[in-house]
Design a protein around this motif. Structure first.
Motif, PDB file in Angstrom:
ATOM      1  N   LEU A 166      19.641   7.573  -4.401  1.00 56.07           N
ATOM      2  CA  LEU A 166      20.751   8.378  -3.885  1.00 56.07           C
ATOM      3  C   LEU A 166      20.863   9.689  -4.659  1.00 56.07           C
ATOM      4  CD1 LEU A 166      23.161   8.799  -2.070  1.00 56.07           C
ATOM      5  CD2 LEU A 166      24.543   7.404  -3.636  1.00 56.07           C
ATOM      6  N   ALA A 167      20.706   9.627  -5.979  1.00 57.66           N
ATOM      7  CA  ALA A 167      20.777  10.841  -6.797  1.00 57.66           C
ATOM      8  C   ALA A 167      19.676  11.827  -6.398  1.00 57.66           C
ATOM      9  CB  ALA A 167      20.652  10.481  -8.276  1.00 57.66           C
ATOM     10  N   ILE A 168      18.468  11.297  -6.145  1.00 55.70           N
ATOM     11  CA  ILE A 168      17.363  12.162  -5.719  1.00 55.70           C
ATOM     12  C   ILE A 168      17.700  12.849  -4.398  1.00 55.70           C
ATOM     13  CG2 ILE A 168      14.973  12.163  -4.885  1.00 55.70           C
ATOM     14  CD1 ILE A 168      14.407   9.924  -6.915  1.00 55.70           C
ATOM     15  N   PHE A 169      18.235  12.067  -3.458  1.00 59.18           N
ATOM     16  CA  PHE A 169      18.586  12.662  -2.163  1.00 59.18           C
ATOM     17  C   PHE A 169      19.643  13.760  -2.316  1.00 59.18           C
ATOM     18  CE2 PHE A 169      21.770  12.677   1.279  1.00 59.18           C
ATOM     19  CZ  PHE A 169      21.010  13.309   2.253  1.00 59.18           C
ATOM     20  N   LEU A 170      20.677  13.486  -3.109  1.00 61.57           N
ATOM     21  CA  LEU A 170      21.746  14.476  -3.279  1.00 61.57           C
ATOM     22  C   LEU A 170      21.236  15.741  -3.958  1.00 61.57           C
ATOM     23  CD1 LEU A 170      24.707  12.135  -4.340  1.00 61.57           C
ATOM     24  CD2 LEU A 170      24.367  13.258  -2.132  1.00 61.57           C
ATOM     25  N   ILE A 171      20.337  15.591  -4.922  1.00 61.07           N
ATOM     26  CA  ILE A 171      19.779  16.758  -5.614  1.00 61.07           C
ATOM     27  C   ILE A 171      18.911  17.574  -4.662  1.00 61.07           C
ATOM     28  CG2 ILE A 171      18.169  17.503  -7.404  1.00 61.07           C
ATOM     29  CD1 ILE A 171      19.155  15.114  -9.084  1.00 61.07           C
ATOM     30  N   VAL A 172      18.002  16.894  -3.956  1.00 58.56           N
ATOM     31  CA  VAL A 172      17.123  17.598  -3.016  1.00 58.56           C
ATOM     32  C   VAL A 172      17.945  18.203  -1.879  1.00 58.56           C
ATOM     33  CG1 VAL A 172      15.229  17.336  -1.363  1.00 58.56           C
ATOM     34  CG2 VAL A 172      15.154  16.135  -3.555  1.00 58.56           C
ATOM     35  N   GLY A 173      18.952  17.469  -1.404  1.00 60.38           N
ATOM     36  CA  GLY A 173      19.821  17.999  -0.358  1.00 60.38           C
ATOM     37  C   GLY A 173      20.570  19.231  -0.819  1.00 60.38           C
ATOM     38  N   GLY A 174      21.044  19.191  -2.067  1.00 54.25           N
ATOM     39  CA  GLY A 174      21.741  20.353  -2.618  1.00 54.25           C
ATOM     40  C   GLY A 174      20.836  21.572  -2.694  1.00 54.25           C
ATOM     41  N   ILE A 175      19.582  21.349  -3.080  1.00 51.23           N
ATOM     42  CA  ILE A 175      18.616  22.453  -3.139  1.00 51.23           C
ATOM     43  C   ILE A 175      18.371  23.006  -1.738  1.00 51.23           C
ATOM     44  CG2 ILE A 175      16.216  23.041  -3.633  1.00 51.23           C
ATOM     45  CD1 ILE A 175      16.314  20.983  -5.916  1.00 51.23           C
ATOM     46  N   ALA A 176      18.270  22.113  -0.761  1.00 57.38           N
ATOM     47  CA  ALA A 176      18.052  22.541   0.616  1.00 57.38           C
ATOM     48  C   ALA A 176      19.201  23.409   1.115  1.00 57.38           C
ATOM     49  CB  ALA A 176      17.882  21.315   1.520  1.00 57.38           C
ATOM     50  N   LEU A 177      20.417  23.064   0.729  1.00 56.12           N
ATOM     51  CA  LEU A 177      21.579  23.856   1.142  1.00 56.12           C
ATOM     52  C   LEU A 177      21.531  25.245   0.524  1.00 56.12           C
ATOM     53  CD1 LEU A 177      24.465  21.202   0.955  1.00 56.12           C
ATOM     54  CD2 LEU A 177      23.360  22.125   3.001  1.00 56.12           C
ATOM     55  N   THR A 178      21.093  25.328  -0.729  1.00 56.34           N
ATOM     56  CA  THR A 178      20.992  26.644  -1.381  1.00 56.34           C
ATOM     57  C   THR A 178      19.892  27.489  -0.745  1.00 56.34           C
ATOM     58  OG1 THR A 178      19.448  25.845  -3.075  1.00 56.34           O
ATOM     59  CG2 THR A 178      21.812  25.680  -3.558  1.00 56.34           C
ATOM     60  N   GLN A 179      18.956  26.821  -0.066  1.00 54.16           N
ATOM     61  CA  GLN A 179      17.864  27.545   0.604  1.00 54.16           C
ATOM     62  C   GLN A 179      18.239  27.958   2.029  1.00 54.16           C
ATOM     63  OE1 GLN A 179      14.743  24.600   0.289  1.00 54.16           O
ATOM     64  NE2 GLN A 179      14.049  25.362  -1.708  1.00 54.16           N
ATOM     65  N   GLY A 180      19.495  27.682   2.413  1.00 51.37           N
ATOM     66  CA  GLY A 180      19.972  28.096   3.722  1.00 51.37           C
ATOM     67  C   GLY A 180      19.614  27.160   4.863  1.00 51.37           C
ATOM     68  N   LYS A 181      19.388  25.883   4.582  1.00 52.15           N
ATOM     69  CA  LYS A 181      19.003  24.928   5.627  1.00 52.15           C
ATOM     70  C   LYS A 181      20.196  24.268   6.321  1.00 52.15           C
ATOM     71  CE  LYS A 181      14.394  23.668   3.978  1.00 52.15           C
ATOM     72  NZ  LYS A 181      13.474  22.547   3.627  1.00 52.15           N
ATOM     73  N   ALA A 182      21.400  24.625   5.909  1.00 47.08           N
ATOM     74  CA  ALA A 182      22.584  24.015   6.525  1.00 47.08           C
ATOM     75  C   ALA A 182      22.617  24.329   8.021  1.00 47.08           C
ATOM     76  CB  ALA A 182      23.851  24.527   5.855  1.00 47.08           C
ATOM     77  N   GLN A 183      22.942  23.317   8.829  1.00 40.55           N
ATOM     78  CA  GLN A 183      22.958  23.469  10.276  1.00 40.55           C
ATOM     79  C   GLN A 183      24.368  23.678  10.827  1.00 40.55           C
ATOM     80  OE1 GLN A 183      19.754  23.172  12.106  1.00 40.55           O
ATOM     81  NE2 GLN A 183      19.399  23.686   9.936  1.00 40.55           N
TER      82      GLN A 183
END
Length: 455
Positions: A166-183
């Motif tokens: 879960l921690a890995i997912f939240l970290i990678v997800g957070g990075i994805a959001l900073t990269q502008g991947k939010a839908q």
């Protein structure tokens, strides 16, 4: 620690579990990464407001957890809501409560095995779903047979592993959001004005509460709790609170990163792949594989392991009171576990799991049925709190013994009303069968009677 002899029983199960063991057991039963497996379904029903669905589910379960804690103090015995309704109101009501939650307890291992097998089949398609299911059932049955201490040790390891994923997912997800991947916007998973309607939220919550079911399983281990009965209730509340934080955090992030939002809402997620598709979009194929395998192990091994243990204890408690066949009350003298009940649960899980694996929408159908049984039993639990404390004991603690169960009852009724219609029909038929069985018991002169209720 309260003795069960005062209630007419003999201590047969091993008292070896402390507060931490119970809380971890509850967390494992709920599965910290539970939303992975049903995310797409909740997302579609809630029109994208998946985080709100989990918040509403938490509210419903929070009031129920408080009622559980009150009844666990009064009746520190195995049997969960069956014991609480039977002792708190009357033995026949306890039978109906036990019968209702049996729909949850008997079906939930099957659901867990099915979700895990589907996830593993996605990862290794050459092995059919049914074969994965057989492997999971066999492994868990062996571990449960070896005793509750073995189960407790394994659940600690599994909890750490799930939290790491879960921690890995939240970290990678957070990075994805900073990269502008939010839908979508940051608040959309909580509230979308154009889609918001109470029926939508409660319908989604009726599925989301599946992730919370499990805190109540702690109560089935009351006779294996080595500490004060109050710790049992506190462990339920602690496990529920921790799980809720994790559920809301992961579903909020997943909802922000879900591609093809409108298509998912329109067509649903019958294949159960929405979360893994989102994970691949957020972090790449490796994250999709990691979350799929983690879901399979968490649901198929860790969660179903404790679910099988809890179900066997419920069957044991009802059989001990002669409300189910007496062979289910047999305890293995060496491992101190309800051995026949454990093997019966394994057999039922195998048959139902394989049958539902052949159905197109088997996971969603099982989810709805599991939730209906639990909600019906929880309604009787809230009534039991009022009857036992306010009516019988003349309690003046109106907040805990009247307001909390009343609010919990109203919230659960709203959830049940907005459940899947098919689940309402099947659940209603199940309850009707229970009433018929109860009627036959009375006609045969075998009305439900509990051992001494002296306190």
């Amino acid at each position: 620690m309260s003795s069960i002899e005062q209630f007419g029983y003999r201590q047969e199960l091993q008292r070896s579990l402390g507060f931490a063991d119970l809380m971890i057991y509850g967390l494992i039963f709920m599965v910290p990464i539970a939303p992975f497996g049903i995310f797409g379904n909740v997302f579609a029903i809630s029109h994208g407001m998946v985080a709100m669905a989990y918040v509403v589910g938490l509210v419903a379960m929070a009031f129920t957890a408080l009622s559980y804690a009150q009844m666990a103090r009064a009746f520190p015995m195995a049997g969960s809501v069956y014991t609480y309704a039977g002792r708190g109101i009357a033995a026949p009501v306890g039978f109906i409560a036990g019968w209702a939650i049996l729909l949850d307890y008997i079906l939930i291992p099957s659901l867990l095995y099915l979700i895990a097998s589907v996830a593993m089949h996605t990862f290794i398609p050459v092995i059919p779903v049914w074969l994965w299911l057989v492997a999971f059932v066999a492994l868990n049955t062996v571990v449960n047979y070896l005793g509750i201490q073995m189960t407790a040790k394994i659940t600690r390891v599994m909890l750490v592993a799930e939290l790491v994923v879960l921690a890995i997912f939240l970290i990678v997800g957070g990075i994805a959001l900073t990269q502008g991947k939010a839908q979508t916007g940051a608040f959309t998973p909580f509230f979308e004005p154009s889609s918001f309607h109470l029926s939508v939220v409660f319908a989604a919550a009726s599925v989301a509460v599946l992730s919370f079911l499990g805190f109540d399983g702690i109560s089935t281990l009351a006779e294996e709790n080595r500490e004060d009965a109050r710790r049992l209730g506190r462990s339920m509340i602690a496990a529920l609170g921790l799980a809720a934080v994790l559920f809301v955090a992961q579903t909020w992030m997943a909802a922000l990163l879900t591609p093809g939002r409108e298509e998912l809402i329109a067509h649903g997620d019958s294949a159960g792949q929405a979360f893994y598709t989102m994970a691949e979009f957020a972090g790449g194929p490796w994250l999709s594989v990691l979350t799929a395998v983690a879901t399979a192990i968490a649901w198929g091994f860790a969660n179903s392991l404790v679910a099988q243990a809890a179900t066997s204890r419920l069957l044991y408690a009802m059989a001990r009171d002669r409300q189910l066949p007496s062979f289910l009350a047999k305890v293995d003298p060496k491992h101190q576990v309800p051995v026949n009940a454990t093997f019966l649960v394994a057999g039922i899980s195998l048959v139902i799991g394989i049958f539902m694996s052949a159905r197109v929408d088997g996971i969603n159908e099982l989810s709805s049925l599991v939730n209906f049984g639990a909600m019906a039993a929880f309604l009787l639990l809230h009534i039991a709190v009022v009857v036992h404390y306010v009516v019988r004991k003349r309690s003046k603690n109106y907040w805990m013994h009247l307001v909390v169960p009343a609010v919990g009852f109203v919230v659960l009724v709203s959830v049940v009303i907005n459940q899947n219609v098919a689940a309402q029909w099947v659940g209603g038929i199940w309850l009707l069968i229970g009433l018929v069985v109860l009627g036959f018991s009375y006609a045969a002169g075998r009305r439900p009677v509990l051992p001494s209720e002296a306190q």
